[in-house]
Write a protein that holds these residues in place. Structure first.
Motif, short mmCIF file in Angstrom:
data_model
loop_
_atom_site.label_atom_id
_atom_site.label_comp_id
_atom_site.label_asym_id
_atom_site.label_seq_id
_atom_site.Cartn_x
_atom_site.Cartn_y
_atom_site.Cartn_z
N THR A 170 1.02 -0.94 -0.18
CA THR A 170 0.06 0.05 -0.12
C THR A 170 0.92 1.31 0.07
O THR A 170 1.79 1.26 0.74
CB THR A 170 -0.98 -0.10 1.36
N SER B 123 1.05 5.65 0.02
CA SER B 123 0.53 6.72 0.45
C SER B 123 1.45 7.89 0.17
O SER B 123 2.65 7.94 0.13
CB SER B 123 0.09 6.72 1.84
N VAL C 52 -0.76 8.59 6.99
CA VAL C 52 -1.91 7.85 6.78
C VAL C 52 -1.44 6.48 6.85
O VAL C 52 -2.14 5.50 7.37
CB VAL C 52 -2.35 8.19 5.11
N LEU C 53 -0.22 6.20 6.39
CA LEU C 53 0.45 4.67 6.49
C LEU C 53 0.55 4.49 7.94
O LEU C 53 0.48 3.29 8.54
CB LEU C 53 1.84 4.60 5.81
N GLU D 118 6.84 5.84 2.31
CA GLU D 118 5.61 5.91 1.19
C GLU D 118 5.02 4.45 0.94
O GLU D 118 4.01 4.64 0.30
CB GLU D 118 6.07 6.58 -0.13
N ALA E 296 -8.07 0.89 4.08
CA ALA E 296 -7.69 1.52 2.98
C ALA E 296 -8.75 1.82 2.18
O ALA E 296 -8.87 2.89 1.31
CB ALA E 296 -6.44 0.98 2.12
N TYR F 257 -9.13 7.73 3.08
CA TYR F 257 -7.74 7.29 2.61
C TYR F 257 -7.96 7.21 1.04
O TYR F 257 -6.71 7.20 0.35
CB TYR F 257 -7.48 6.17 3.16
N ALA G 24 -5.22 9.46 -0.67
CA ALA G 24 -3.70 9.31 -0.43
C ALA G 24 -3.16 8.02 -0.61
O ALA G 24 -2.08 7.74 -0.28
CB ALA G 24 -3.72 9.82 0.85
N THR G 25 -4.05 6.98 -0.96
CA THR G 25 -3.47 5.54 -0.99
C THR G 25 -3.88 4.82 -2.24
O THR G 25 -4.71 5.19 -2.79
CB THR G 25 -4.06 4.79 0.21
#
Length: 179
Positions: free
Chosen positions: A107, A109, A114-115, A135, A155, A160, A163-164
């Protein structure tokens, strides 16, 4: 660093060819070429492109999202990374990409916080995961259980989406080979 290497970028589209959003790869190539990007290649039907450009990653992201929104009429979000960085991250994944029982995913981002949140959610749910860069987060799930996995569910939350995006490790190897 090699200037050609530094100018090759992977563009990872979020949420295409699922949930009613259809983007044909030939049309995606045309949209990206019309932006002035060079050596445009699409990989698989899941919204992956490799391009050559002198634009910085932020400018490439912004222009690509705007062009996709206009061309395909959906709220487009992309992750942009140099192809060599995709190769580095794929190489850092400690899981096998060819395990017949398990999928290995990464994943990505644009926002490390967020991660961090996703990692904490995954840890609380007992997910097999590892942070492989600011990232990227690598994780595994039994085949057939991807959509029910804690990280996939987390996710997918609306907060999210901008951003993902997530890719199978095998896909990342294909993107890295496109360099």
């Amino acid at each position: 660093m090699n200037p050609v290497r530094d100018n090759r970028y992977a563009i990872l589209l979020r949420g295409v060819n699922v949930g009613g959003i259809t983007v044909k790869m030939a049309e995606l190539r045309d949209v990206l070429a019309d932006l002035g990007l060079r050596d445009v290649r699409t990989l698989l039907a899941s919204g992956n492109a490799v391009v050559t450009t002198d634009w910085d990653p932020a400018g490439l992201k912004e222009r690509t999202e705007q062009a996709l929104r206009k061309a395909f009429g959906y709220e487009a979000w992309v992750i942009v990374l140099p192809v060599y960085r995709i190769a580095e991250l794929a190489g850092a994944v400690p899981y096998a990409g060819d395990d017949p029982a398990v999928h290995a995913y990464v994943t990505f981002s644009t926002d490390p916080a967020v991660l961090d949140e996703l990692f904490e959610m995954g840890a609380a749910a007992g997910a097999e995961q590892v942070r492989i860069g600011p990232e990227a987060l690598a994780w595994t799930v039994q085949k057939g259980s991807t959509l029910e996995s804690p990280l996939s569910k987390a996710a997918a939350k609306p907060r999210y989406k901008s951003a993902t995006t997530t890719r199978n490790l095998r896909t990342l190897h294909k993107i890295a080979a496109a360099e």
